[in-house]
Design an enzyme around this catalytic site. Structure first.
Site, PDB file in Angstrom:
ATOM      1  N   ASP A 100       0.861  -1.189   0.000  1.00 35.37           N
ATOM      2  CA  ASP A 100       0.000   0.000   0.000  1.00 35.37           C
ATOM      3  C   ASP A 100       0.897   1.239   0.000  1.00 35.37           C
ATOM      4  O   ASP A 100       1.485   1.578   1.026  1.00 35.37           O
ATOM      5  CB  ASP A 100      -0.897   0.010   1.244  1.00 35.37           C
ATOM      6  CG  ASP A 100      -1.983  -1.075   1.187  1.00 35.37           C
ATOM      7  OD1 ASP A 100      -1.794  -2.075   0.448  1.00 35.37           O
ATOM      8  OD2 ASP A 100      -3.013  -0.927   1.888  1.00 35.37           O
ATOM      9  N   LYS A 157      -6.823   3.262  -3.377  1.00 32.73           N
ATOM     10  CA  LYS A 157      -7.206   3.278  -1.965  1.00 32.73           C
ATOM     11  C   LYS A 157      -7.358   4.723  -1.520  1.00 32.73           C
ATOM     12  O   LYS A 157      -6.591   5.581  -1.939  1.00 32.73           O
ATOM     13  CB  LYS A 157      -6.109   2.551  -1.176  1.00 32.73           C
ATOM     14  CG  LYS A 157      -6.273   2.561   0.323  1.00 32.73           C
ATOM     15  CD  LYS A 157      -5.185   1.707   0.996  1.00 32.73           C
ATOM     16  CE  LYS A 157      -5.151   1.916   2.499  1.00 32.73           C
ATOM     17  NZ  LYS A 157      -4.052   1.174   3.158  1.00 32.73           N
ATOM     18  N   LYS A 208     -10.206   0.131  -2.472  1.00 25.40           N
ATOM     19  CA  LYS A 208     -10.092  -0.040  -1.024  1.00 25.40           C
ATOM     20  C   LYS A 208     -10.335   1.281  -0.293  1.00 25.40           C
ATOM     21  O   LYS A 208      -9.462   2.132  -0.252  1.00 25.40           O
ATOM     22  CB  LYS A 208      -8.710  -0.578  -0.663  1.00 25.40           C
ATOM     23  CG  LYS A 208      -8.493  -0.735   0.856  1.00 25.40           C
ATOM     24  CD  LYS A 208      -7.146  -1.353   1.182  1.00 25.40           C
ATOM     25  CE  LYS A 208      -6.882  -1.335   2.702  1.00 25.40           C
ATOM     26  NZ  LYS A 208      -5.530  -1.823   3.033  1.00 25.40           N
TER      27      LYS A 208
END
Lengths: 298, 287, 494
Positions: free
Chosen positions: A135, A198, A234
Site C-alpha cells: 500500500d 485506496k 479499497k
C-alpha cells in the site's frame, strides 16, 4: 492510451453526494443482510499502523485475522492484515498457509515525503520480507502542484519495485479535497499501474467517505469499459460499523456490479469494523442483539 | 386664409418597421369630433395582422436580448421624439376628440409616462426577482422574462395616453406587440407609429394596425403565435371573443377596460409584470 | 472515444450474486376508513346523492376505500361554507393567528409523516422512498413556509395594499396528491382566502386524511372544504359564481377548459399544466451525475411528473457513452411493490394511464422506433411499465411532441448549443428544462434561451417551497411557491 491528466473530468460534488444518499436508503434485510455481512468480513484488511506496534500486538492481530470468531466455523476469515514493513516478516510467518494476505504500507507512509530511492527500497524490503500487497502513498505535494507526470512516474517506478506483489495506491483523498482531484488522482494511479486504488492512510481526516469512494469507483468503471481490465478499490479509515460497510457494498454492486463483490477487487481498510460485522452476523443468526464482551479484540 | 390646398395624409399600417398599405387595399375614413373627414386609414386585413404578428415574433428575441439600459434609452428617446412633436399631437387630438386644454394634458401625460417606463427597464427586475433560500445545497434564483408577443387592443378614450400606457410597459419588459388601434382615433396611433419609427425602436417591436377591430380581434385572439392579449377596449363583443379564444394556446389575458389612463396612478411596475414570466434556475453549490 | 474503444466496452452484471430481500414498510398503523364523506363546513358529510366511488391501490388493484361522489348541490354547500367562513371568521382574524393555524397543520403533519407517506404510496403507486423522502417532507415544508407569510404580506407587496380574493376553488391532479394540495391550500390560507378543493378521483385519500387533520387542528369550520367526485365537479368549480379564484394543476387539455370558464366568469386563475421538458447534456458535462439527473428527471414517480425531463438532448460527442451508462444505471432500478423501501419504480397510477403510455409505445414500434426497456419482471396484478428509452427519434415523432406522462425517455442528439435550444423550445410547452455542462457561462446562455419556468442546471426535479414553480406558454401561468406564489391569491391596488 494514457489520457491527458491536465484535462479535468468534471465531477459535480452535490450530484455525487445525492447519489450516495440514495445508496444509503437501500434497506438490507434477512438473508441478503447475512450474505453481505459475511462478504464484508472477507473483504477486511485488518490494520494496525501505529508507532507502538510491537511484535506481540501484530501477532494478536494475525490471530484475530485467522480466527475472527472461532466459536462459529461458518464465519469466514478476513482478506489480509496490513502492517508496517518491519512487522511483515512476523505476520507472514504467523499467517503462512492461512490464505490471508500480508499487506504492508511502504513508501514513507503516511506522508510520502522520503526520497524516491528510499521509498523504492522500502517497497523492495517489504516484498522481500514476505508482503504480497504493497500500500503506497502518492506525493500529494506534487499532485497539488500540478506535477502529474511526477506522480505517474513514481507510481510506475514503485509498481516495478513491487514485482509480484499487488500494488494499492493510496491517494490520501482528505488532502486532495475536491472530487475532481480524486478522480484525476485515481486515473493517474490506474494508468500508472495500480492494482487497487485506496482512499486514505487513516492518518488524515476525513479518511474514506462514500462520495470519495464513488468517484473512485467511477474511475475504475471507466477504465474497465475502455480496456476490460478490472482495478480494485479499497476505502480505508473511518469505516467502523457494519451498516456503513453494507452501504459501501450496495454502492459497489450498483456501480460496478457483482464482479467487484469479491475480496480480489474490494477491500475495507479497517480495524474495529471486523468486530461490528461479527456482532451483526451473530445477531442475524441468533436474533439477539450482541455485546462486545463476547467478541475478541484484535 | 391662404388658398393653398392642404396635403392630406393617408395613414399607413406600421408593420415590421415599415409603413405599408393594407395588402387588401381597403380603406376607411375616420371622422373628427365634428363628424368631418379626419383622415383616411388603412383597413387592416387578417393577412396584415398575420404579417404584423410574424414581424413581432421575429423582432422579440433580439429586443428582449438588448440590455435593459438600452431599452430604457430607447423608451426615453420615444419621449424625446414625442416632445418634439408635442404641438402636432395636441392639434390632432384637439381636432379629433378633445379640447385644447385636455389635449395638452393628455400629450404631456403621455410623454411623461414614457419617461416613467423608460426608467423602469433596468429596475423592475430587481423588485420582482428573488434569491430563494432552498433547503438543499443549491443556489436558486427567480427572474422575470418577457412573455413574448403581446396583442394590444387599444381603448377609444384618451387614445394617445391609453396607447402609450399600454405599449410602454409591454415593450419596457422586452415583449414585442401588435396594436389594434382605436377605430375612430386610428390617426393618432399612426402618428405615434411615426414617433416610434424615428426613436430607434427596432422594426417589429411595435406594430400598429388600424382597421375594424371586430374583424381583427378574432384572429388576434386565436393566433397560436401570440402569447398574450391585453384588451383595454370597452367592447363586450370583443372581450367575449378574447375570452373564448385565449385558451387555444393558453394565452395570458388582461382586461384593462375601465381604467382611466389620465390618472397619475395608471402606471406601475405591475403593468410590466402582467406580461412577464418568472423563470427559476437551480444550480448545485459545490466544488 | 474511438469506435474501437466503444466496441471494446464491457458489460457489467448488476443482477447477480446479491439481491436485496424484500423490505416492505408495514401499512398496519395506517387507518383507512371503509368509506369517506365530503369534508364541508368542518364536518364529514354524506353526499346529497348518497353515491360513492371506489379508489384502489394501483399496485395490486385491491379496493382501498369508497369515497363520496359530490354533486352540484354538495359543491354549492361547500362554496357557501367557504364564503361564510371567509366573511365571518377568516378574513377578520388577525393575520398572525391565521399563520399560527397553518403552523399547527404543519406540525401535526410532521408528527404523522410516515402514515401519510404510506397512504400516499398505497393510493398512487409511488415508491415509499419518494413519498417518505420527497412528497411528505415538502408538504410539511410548504405549510411551514406559507404560515410565516400570513402576517408579512405588506412587506411582500409594499404600497399596494394586498387583500385576499375570497373563496379559492382548487383542482389537483393524481401524481402528487398531497403535495399539490399543500401547494394550493398553504398559500391560499396564508393570504386569507378560504378553500374548496377537489382531489383527483383516483387519489383522494391523503387529502381526506388531511381533512381529518385540519378538523383536529381546530381550523374554523368552512375554511377548508374538500369535495370528491368526478371531473364534472372540477368543471363545476371553475364555473361556480361563488368562487373568486381558480387554481388548477393538471393536463393542458383540461386546463384550457378551466381557463375558458375562468375568463368567462371573471375569476382570477392560475394553471399548472403539462410539459415536455428537454434535458440537455453537453459533452463537457459531469457525465455520471448527468446520468443520475436523467434518471431522476424521467423515472421519478414513474414519469408522472409534469416537469419530467422526458426529452434527452445529448451532444453527439458524448451520446454513446452517456446512453451506455444510462442503460447500466437503469439495470439497477428496482421495480415493484411501492411499499418496499428499495423500490425505485412503483406502479402506474391507473389502468387508463397505463393504456395511454402503452399506446405511445405501440405506435412507436409501428413507426419503426427503437425501444429499449430494462429486463425486469412485472408483478402480475396492478399497472406496470418498465423504464423505457426511445432511441434515435426526431422532432417529428409524436412521442417527442406529446406528453406521455410515464417512464418513457426519448433520446435525440444535437451538435451545437443553438441547436439544443431550438430543439428544446420546439414544443407548445414551457414548464422546465435541464442543462448539464461544466461551463458556467454556457449554463446562463442556454438557460436563458430555454423558454420555460424552471431551469435545472446540473441537477433535475428539485422542489422547494421557497422556489417559484410554473410554466411558460401552454404549460400554464402563475407561480406556486416562493414570494411569487402569493400574488395569485391577492388583489392589489396598482
Amino acid at each position: 492510451m494514457i489520457p491527458d491528466f491536465k484535462q479535468a473530468i468534471p465531477v459535480d460534488q452535490i450530484g455525487v453526494e445525492e447519489r450516495v444518499a440514495r445508496f444509503r436508503t437501500r434497506s438490507i434485510k434477512k438473508e441478503s443482510k447475512l450474505f453481505a455481512l459475511k462478504l464484508a468480513l472477507q473483504m477486511v484488511d485488518l490494520t494496525t499502523l501505529e508507532g507502538m506496534d510491537s511484535p506481540g500486538k501484530v501477532r494478536q492481530l494475525c490471530d484475530k485475522a485467522m480466527y475472527p470468531y472461532e466459536a462459529d466455523p461458518d464465519i469466514p476469515k478476513v482478506a489480509a492484515i496490513c502492517v508496517y514493513p518491519n512487522r511483515v516478516r512476523l505476520a507472514a510467518g504467523v499467517l503462512k498457509g492461512s490464505g490471508i494476505h500480508v499487506a504492508s504500507v511502504a513508501t514513507s507512509f503516511p506522508s510520502g515525503m522520503g526520497t524516491l530511492e528510499s521509498r523504492i527500497d522500502e517497497v523492495k524490503y517489504a516484498v522481500d520480507e514476505g508482503a504480497d500487497e504493497i500500500d503506497m502513498v502518492i506525493s500529494r505535494w506534487a499532485f497539488l502542484k500540478g506535477e502529474y507526470d511526477y506522480v505517474f512516474d513514481e507510481i510506475a517506478a514503485i509498481k516495478e519495485a513491487c514485482g509480484p506483489a499487488h500494488l494499492k495506491v493510496i491517494l490520501e483523498t482528505g488532502e486532495l479535497e475536491t472530487y475532481e482531484n480524486v478522480r484525476k488522482a485515481s486515473d493517474i494511479a490506474i494508468y500508472a499501474g495500480a492494482d487497487f486504488i485506496k482512499t486514505s492512510t487513516g492518518k488524515i481526516s476525513p479518511a474514506a467517505t462514500m462520495p470519495v469512494t464513488l468517484v473512485m469507483l467511477y474511475a475504475i468503471r471507466d477504465y474497465y469499459l475502455k480496456t476490460g481490465s478490472k482495478i480494485g478499490m479499497k476505502p480505508a479509515g473511518g469505516i467502523r460499523d457494519a451498516k456503513t460497510a453494507l452501504h459501501y457494498l450496495v454502492m459497489v454492486k450498483e456501480t460496478l456490479g457483482a464482479d467487484w463483490l469479491t475480496p480480489d477487487l474490494f477491500r475495507f481498510g479497517a480495524s474495529s469494523l471486523a468486530n461490528d460485522l461479527l456482532m451483526q452476523i451473530i445477531k442475524q443468526k441468533t436474533g439477539h442483539y450482541q455485546s462486545p464482551d463476547y467478541f475478541s479484540i484484535g | 386664409m391662404s388658398n393653398r390646398l392642404n396635403v392630406l395624409k393617408t395613414c399607413k399600417l406600421y408593420i415590421g418597421g415599415k409603413f405599408s398599405r393594407s395588402e387588401s387595399e381597403h380603406y376607411f375614413q375616420a371622422l373628427d369630433k365634428k363628424q368631418k373627414p379626419l383622415a383616411n386609414l388603412c383597413r387592416a386585413s387578417r393577412k396584415d395582422l398575420r404579417n404584423a404578428i410574424q414581424a413581432a415574433r421575429k423582432a422579440q428575441a433580439d429586443w428582449a436580448g438588448r440590455t435593459a439600459y438600452n431599452r430604457g434609452q430607447i423608451l426615453y428617446r420615444m419621449a424625446e421624439m414625442m416632445e418634439g412633436r408635442r404641438d402636432q399631437f395636441i392639434a390632432e387630438l384637439e381636432r379629433a376628440a378633445s379640447s385644447k386644454r385636455r389635449a395638452e394634458n393628455e400629450v404631456d401625460l403621455a410623454i411623461d409616462r414614457l419617461v416613467h417606463y423608460a426608467g423602469w427597464t433596468d429596475k423592475y427586475p430587481a423588485l420582482f426577482s428573488s434569491v430563494n433560500p432552498v433547503a438543499s445545497p443549491h443556489f436558486n434564483f427567480s427572474i422575470p422574462e418577457p412573455t413574448g408577443v403581446v396583442g394590444i387592443v387599444a381603448p377609444d378614450d384618451h387614445a394617445l395616453a391609453g396607447l402609450v400606457s399600454l405599449i410602454a410597459p409591454v415593450i419596457a419588459g422586452g415583449n414585442s406587440c401588435v396594436v389594434l388601434s382605436s377605430e375612430k382615433l386610428g390617426s393618432i396611433a399612426c402618428t405615434l407609429a411615426e414617433v416610434i419609427h424615428s426613436s430607434d425602436v427596432p422594426g417589429g417591436v411595435v406594430n400598429v394596425l388600424t382597421g375594424f377591430r371586430d374583424e381583427l380581434v378574432p384572429h388576434l385572439s386565436s393566433h397560436m403565435d401570440v402569447n398574450a392579449v391585453l384588451c383595454a377596449a370597452d367592447d363586450p363583443g370583443q372581450k367575449k371573443t378574447i375570452q373564448e379564444n385565449a385558451h387555444l394556446n393558453v394565452k395570458r389575458v388582461h382586461f384593462y377596460d375601465g381604467t382611466d389612463w389620465m390618472k397619475e396612478g395608471a402606471q406601475s411596475p405591475y403593468y410590466i409584470m402582467d406580461f412577464q414570466e418568472i423563470k427559476t434556475t437551480w444550480h448545485p453549490v459545490g466544488t | 472515444m474511438s469506435e474501437k474503444e466503444l466496441t471494446a466496452r464491457q458489460n457489467l452484471h448488476f443482477d447477480e450474486l446479491w439481491a436485496y430481500d424484500p423490505a416492505p414498510e408495514s401499512p398496519d398503523h395506517v387507518k383507512i376508513e371503509e368509506q369517506y364523506n365530503l369534508f364541508i363546513d368542518g364536518k364529514f358529510q354524506e353526499p346529497a346523492g348518497g353515491r360513492y366511488f371506489e379508489t384502489i391501490n394501483p399496485a395490486n388493484e385491491t379496493l382501498l376505500s369508497r369515497v363520496a361522489r359530490a354533486d352540484r348541490s354538495d359543491l354549492d354547500k361547500a362554496v357557501a361554507a367557504a364564503r361564510k367562513a371567509y366573511d365571518g371568521v377568516w378574513s377578520k382574524m388577525p393575520a398572525k393567528e391565521r399563520g399560527k393555524y397553518i403552523y399547527r397543520i404543519a406540525r401535526l403533519l410532521q408528527e404523522r409523516a410516515r402514515e401519510f407517506a404510506i397512504l400516499e404510496s398505497m393510493d398512487t403507486g409511488k415508491p415509499i422512498r419518494e413519498s417518505r423522502d420527497v412528497d411528505i417532507p415538502i408538504v410539511i415544508a410548504h405549510f411551514f413556509y406559507y404560515a410565516g407569510w400570513a402576517d408579512k404580506l405588506k412587506y411582500a407587496f409594499p404600497g399596494v395594499d394586498p387583500r385576499p380574493l375570497g373563496v379559492a376553488g382548487q383542482i389537483i391532479p393524481w401524481n402528487f396528491p398531497l403535495l399539490m394540495a399543500a401547494w394550493k391550500i398553504a398559500p391560499a390560507l396564508a393570504t386569507g382566502n378560504t378553500v374548496v378543493i377537489k382531489p383527483a378521483s383516483s387519489t383522494p385519500l391523503t387529502l381526506l386524511k388531511l381533512g381529518e387533520l385540519i378538523r383536529d387542528a381546530g381550523l374554523p369550520a368552512g375554511v377548508v372544504n374538500i369535495v370528491t367526485g368526478p371531473g364534472e365537479i372540477g368543471s363545476a368549480i371553475a364555473n361556480h359564481p361563488g368562487i373568486d379564484k381558480i387554481a388548477f394543476t393538471g393536463s393542458t387539455e383540461i386546463g384550457r377548459t378551466i381557463q375558458e370558464a375562468s375568463l368567462r366568469t371573471g375569476k382570477k386563475y392560475t394553471l399548472e399544466l403539462g410539459g415536455k421538458a428537454a434535458n440537455i447534456v453537453f459533452d463537457d458535462a459531469p457525465v455520471e451525475e448527468a446520468v443520475e439527473g436523467i434518471v431522476n428527471g424521467i423515472f421519478f414517480n414513474q414519469g408522472h411528473v409534469c416537469c419530467a425531463g422526458s426529452r434527452l438532448l445529448v451532444q453527439e460527442g458524448v451520446a454513446d457513452e452517456l446512453v451506455h451508462k444510462l442503460k447500466m444505471r437503469m439495470e439497477t432500478l428496482i421495480l415493484g411493490d411501492p411499499l418496499d423501501k428499495n423500490t425505485d419504480i412503483g406502479a402506474i397510477n391507473s389502468k387508463g394511464q397505463l393504456d395511454s403510455i402503452l399506446g405511445y409505445l405501440t405506435d412507436g414500434v409501428e413507426s419503426g422506433l427503437q425501444i429499449y426497456q430494462t429486463k425486469c419482471d412485472l408483478p402480475e396484478n396492478g399497472f406496470w411499465c418498465p423504464p423505457t428509452l426511445v432511441e434515435n427519434v426526431s422532432q417529428a415523432h409524436r412521442i417527442v411532441q406529446e406528453e406521455v406522462f410515464g417512464p418513457v425517455l426519448t433520446i435525440q442528439t444535437f451538435r451545437t448549443p443553438e441547436e439544443a435550444v431550438s430543439l428544446a423550445n420546439n414544443t407548445p410547452y414551457g414548464l422546465s428544462g435541464g442543462v448539464w455542462t461544466d461551463k458556467g457561462s454556457k449554463i446562463f446562455k442556454v438557460g436563458k434561451g430555454i423558454r420555460a419556468g424552471v431551469i435545472w442546471a446540473n441537477t433535475f426535479n428539485k422542489f422547494d417551497p421557497t422556489s417559484p414553480f410554473g410554466g411558460y406558454k401552454e404549460s400554464g401561468m402563475g407561480r406556486e411557491g416562493g414570494i411569487h406564489g402569493l400574488l395569485p391569491y391577492l388583489e392589489i391596488s396598482q
